[in-house]
Design a protein around this motif. Structure first.
Motif, mmCIF file in Angstrom:
data_model
loop_
_atom_site.group_PDB
_atom_site.id
_atom_site.type_symbol
_atom_site.label_atom_id
_atom_site.label_comp_id
_atom_site.label_asym_id
_atom_site.label_seq_id
_atom_site.Cartn_x
_atom_site.Cartn_y
_atom_site.Cartn_z
ATOM 1 N N LEU A 64 0.838 -1.204 0.000
ATOM 2 C CA LEU A 64 0.000 0.000 0.000
ATOM 3 C C LEU A 64 0.869 1.249 0.000
ATOM 4 C CD1 LEU A 64 -2.777 -1.133 2.495
ATOM 5 C CD2 LEU A 64 -3.117 -0.493 0.119
ATOM 6 N N LEU A 102 -1.650 -1.384 -8.142
ATOM 7 C CA LEU A 102 -2.571 -1.664 -7.037
ATOM 8 C C LEU A 102 -3.478 -2.843 -7.371
ATOM 9 C CD1 LEU A 102 -4.324 0.648 -4.661
ATOM 10 C CD2 LEU A 102 -5.848 -0.664 -6.084
ATOM 11 N N VAL A 136 -13.477 2.628 -11.653
ATOM 12 C CA VAL A 136 -14.246 2.423 -10.416
ATOM 13 C C VAL A 136 -14.858 1.016 -10.413
ATOM 14 C CG1 VAL A 136 -16.215 3.209 -9.070
ATOM 15 C CG2 VAL A 136 -14.691 4.863 -10.111
ATOM 16 N N LEU A 166 -12.456 -1.484 -9.333
ATOM 17 C CA LEU A 166 -12.257 -1.516 -7.877
ATOM 18 C C LEU A 166 -13.398 -2.258 -7.192
ATOM 19 C CD1 LEU A 166 -10.866 1.980 -6.863
ATOM 20 C CD2 LEU A 166 -9.743 -0.225 -6.705
ATOM 21 N N ALA A 218 -8.339 -0.243 3.325
ATOM 22 C CA ALA A 218 -7.229 0.641 2.955
ATOM 23 C C ALA A 218 -6.976 0.586 1.454
ATOM 24 C CB ALA A 218 -5.976 0.238 3.723
ATOM 25 N N THR A 219 -7.025 -0.622 0.884
ATOM 26 C CA THR A 219 -6.790 -0.766 -0.554
ATOM 27 C C THR A 219 -7.853 -0.017 -1.344
ATOM 28 O OG1 THR A 219 -5.979 -2.970 -0.058
ATOM 29 C CG2 THR A 219 -6.343 -2.449 -2.365
ATOM 30 N N LEU A 269 -7.353 3.787 -1.019
ATOM 31 C CA LEU A 269 -6.214 4.242 -1.818
ATOM 32 C C LEU A 269 -6.548 4.177 -3.306
ATOM 33 C CD1 LEU A 269 -3.274 5.178 -1.807
ATOM 34 C CD2 LEU A 269 -2.588 2.802 -1.863
ATOM 35 N N GLY A 270 -7.218 3.084 -3.711
ATOM 36 C CA GLY A 270 -7.596 2.932 -5.118
ATOM 37 C C GLY A 270 -8.515 4.044 -5.564
ATOM 38 N N LEU A 279 -6.680 7.257 -5.946
ATOM 39 C CA LEU A 279 -5.933 7.288 -7.208
ATOM 40 C C LEU A 279 -6.867 7.592 -8.369
ATOM 41 C CD1 LEU A 279 -3.453 4.291 -6.885
ATOM 42 C CD2 LEU A 279 -2.876 6.695 -7.083
ATOM 43 N N VAL A 280 -8.092 7.008 -8.339
ATOM 44 C CA VAL A 280 -9.034 7.248 -9.441
ATOM 45 C C VAL A 280 -9.411 8.725 -9.489
ATOM 46 C CG1 VAL A 280 -11.327 6.732 -10.318
ATOM 47 C CG2 VAL A 280 -9.917 4.896 -9.413
#
Lengths: 493, 119
Positions: free
Chosen positions: A146, A168, B30, B33, B86-87, B90-91, B94-95
């Protein structure tokens, strides 16, 4: 105090990270991060010294004994890995400050967050290496992943964002596969402790669940270590990340994934099951060879030098996996010593490119014309790193290639040995392209920039000289690597 | 009847494959994700299922219960849930940044813009 060294190895950067985030931008935050990295390096050196003198260290985290608590277990293999990661962490941190101030897309008030994220990434990598608990590996893997996605995304080029996003997605798929694999192991054995797993697995090894776990773990870890053809996230991530981040990740992240592969396949499953029953070498060998060959060829046609070296990294990972797939002490010695040597050479090369982009703002071949004359020290370090990458005698890169060829010949696989030699020639081609542009083409008339500042040159040259030093004194990168290989294969000692 | 009895493992497999397929097939960042989330969630079900023991109660010392569920996988998966959050966060962050930089979150349009840059 010294008995708590294994815990401190991880706790020091973990505590330093939020402290950095609380500080104001400026010199103090960098000094704190630098002190934490230097302390990590000191601890890693002390740990390696103790392990070599006294044998395996077991440390029960929080005083909870083995089956219930998490155990940190340090043997020759991971003490050696800790030293690599802590060393690169400290050297690149010394390099990072000018880069963060000038070459990163972060407003000044957010710069302390860079150091916090960097230290978290270091925490995760060190934790993955030192822990003796399979689930703990996953947790630390996610901490480092992360933070590395965040570090990559702050590159100045907007493509850094898409590269981080792609990493990611692929990284999370890989980590989730590892999680599934660990879950299946737990179902069959009822333990997560690596030693217990190794003891209980043989009894249940011949079941579909364990074979499925093996498959999930293989794919998951291979994604993280960028084994061909699962390397697609790597070139863009390395090419568009800030140069300090690229140097750090290229020299550590994939190496740690290779260490996790070794730990799972040799310590937990055992070489007999992984390579005797499951014939993993039959898959790893062709993939490694295909990766070495194709990535080296692709590297020759890149015009962005950072991207070229990223493809070269995929090829170098192939060499390490090739060493593993030989399943012999010599082969493993080659793989483990290449972990160290490749960290040195790629660290040097990416930091030298960092110096170039710091001065001229780009690292494409056409913009680098004549930099050999305007930045002689930077390009000098680049040439040393390049020679080491090729594997010229008296550089660190020669040591691991030597063992690799020796290992291949031991098995009687001379075509493999020839391919290693041939692909080294491909490395000559792509390194030469940079040298030719930098030294034999005139610099553009309007270039006024000179040599990179000393703050960048000093860490770059530290690693460059290490390339030469460890090419001559091989007691660490070949001697300890051999002990680590013997420990993993369970022979000798 | 064993196949039906293992229904939660079937849900795990179906969810996992759905999520994985969405990650691979969708071009919208999106939606990717979302697929990744379903993929991760399926693993939570796997872990929670393996801790369950038929007829067992919650693992609390009351003095009467003799059979109880294994709490360890449930604790483990709490960690994985936190990682999943958390992933995703964060994803999504970023988007948002990608949308600011490119003005789109469709993979093919971003790719086309990047191609232009490379030329």
């Amino acid at each position: 105090m010294t008995e708590h060294l294994p815990a401190l190895q991880v706790v020091v950067p973990l505590i330093a990270a939020p402290l950095c985030a609380l500080l104001r931008p400026g010199r103090a935050v960098w000094l704190l991060a630098m002190a934490a990295c230097a302390l990590c390096l000191l601890i890693a050196a002390l740990l390696l010294d103790r392990v070599l003198a006294q044998g395996v260290i077991s440390y029960a985290m929080g005083g909870w004994p083995a089956p219930w608590g998490i155990v940190y277990r340090v043997d020759a293999a991971n003490a050696y890995m800790l030293l690599i990661v802590a060393m690169i962490g400290a050297v690149v941190m010394a390099f990072a400050r000018p880069v963060v101030e000038q070459r990163v897309r972060l407003p000044v008030r957010k710069q302390p967050w860079f150091y916090a994220t960097y230290l978290l990434c270091l925490t995760g990598l060190l934790g993955m290496i030192i822990t003796g608990d399979a689930f703990n590996v996953f947790v630390f893997l996610e901490i480092s992943s992360l933070s590395s996605y965040a570090l990559i995304s702050i590159g100045r080029d907007r493509r850094a964002l898409t590269a981080a996003y792609q990493y990611l997605i692929m990284g999370t798929i890989g980590a989730t596969f590892i999680l599934i694999g660990i879950g299946f192991l737990y179902v069959m054995t009822g333990t997560l402790n690596m030693e217990d797993l190794a003891a209980r697995l043989p009894a249940v090894a011949d079941t579909r669940t364990i074979r499925t776990a093996f498959a999930f773990l293989t794919i998951g870890i291979s994604l993280k270590l960028a084994l061909f053809p699962l390397h697609l996230w790597l070139p863009n991530a390395y090419a568009y990340a800030p140069s300090a981040v690229t140097a750090f990740l290229a020299a550590t992240a994939t190496k740690v994934a290779i260490y996790v592969l070794l730990r799972f396949f040799f310590t937990i499953f055992g070489a007999q099951f992984s390579f005797g029953t499951m014939h993993l070498d039959a898959i790893l060998l062709p993939l490694a060879l295909a990766g070495i060959f194709s990535a080296s060829v692709v590297a020759i046609f890149q015009t962005n030098v950072k991207r070229m070296l990223a493809y070269s990294s995929v090829a170098q990972i192939g060499y390490m996996v090739l060493g593993i797939s030989l399943v012999s002490v010599t082969g493993l010695t080659a793989a483990i010593s290449h972990l160290f040597n490749h960290a040195l050479m790629k660290g040097t090369l990416f930091m030298a490119l960092g110096c170039v982009s710091f001065r001229i703002g780009a690292v494409s071949l056409d913009r680098m014309a004549g930099v050999g004359r305007t930045m002689p020290w930077t390009m000098g370090a680049f040439v040393i790193g390049g020679l080491s990458l090729i594997g010229v005698p008296l550089t660190a890169g020669f040591v691991s290639k030597w063992y690799l060829i020796l290992g291949a010949l031991e098995r009687g696989w001379w075509p493999v040995a020839l391919l290693v030699l041939f692909t080294s020639l491909l490395a000559v081609v792509y390194i030469w392209r940079v040298v030719e542009v930098a030294y034999f083409q005139p610099a553009p008339e309007d270039r006024t920039t000179g040599e990179a500042p000393l703050a960048l040159l000093a860490p770059t040259w530290t690693l460059a000289l290490a390339n030469l030093y460890f090419g001559i004194d091989t007691s660490l990168n070949a001697g300890v690597a051999r002990r680590a290989a013997e420990a993993l294969l369970g022979v000798g000692q | 009847m064993q196949i039906l009895g293992l229904y939660n493992y079937w849900i795990f497999i179906v969810l996992m494959m759905c999520g994985f397929y969405v990650v691979i097939s969708r071009g919208n960042l999106v939606k990717k994700l979302v697929g990744l989330n379903i993929f991760q969630t399926s693993v939570f079900i796997l872990y929670i299922s393996m801790g369950k023991i038929t007829g067992g109660t919650a693992p609390i010392l009351t003095g009467t219960a003799t059979v109880y569920s294994n709490p360890l996988p449930h604790v483990l998966i709490l960690t994985a849930i936190v990682v999943g959050i958390a992933t995703t966060a964060l994803g999504l962050a970023l988007v948002v940044r990608i949308n600011e930089a490119y003005g789109t979150i469709e993979e093919d349009e971003i790719h086309a813009q990047s191609e232009d840059e490379a030329l």
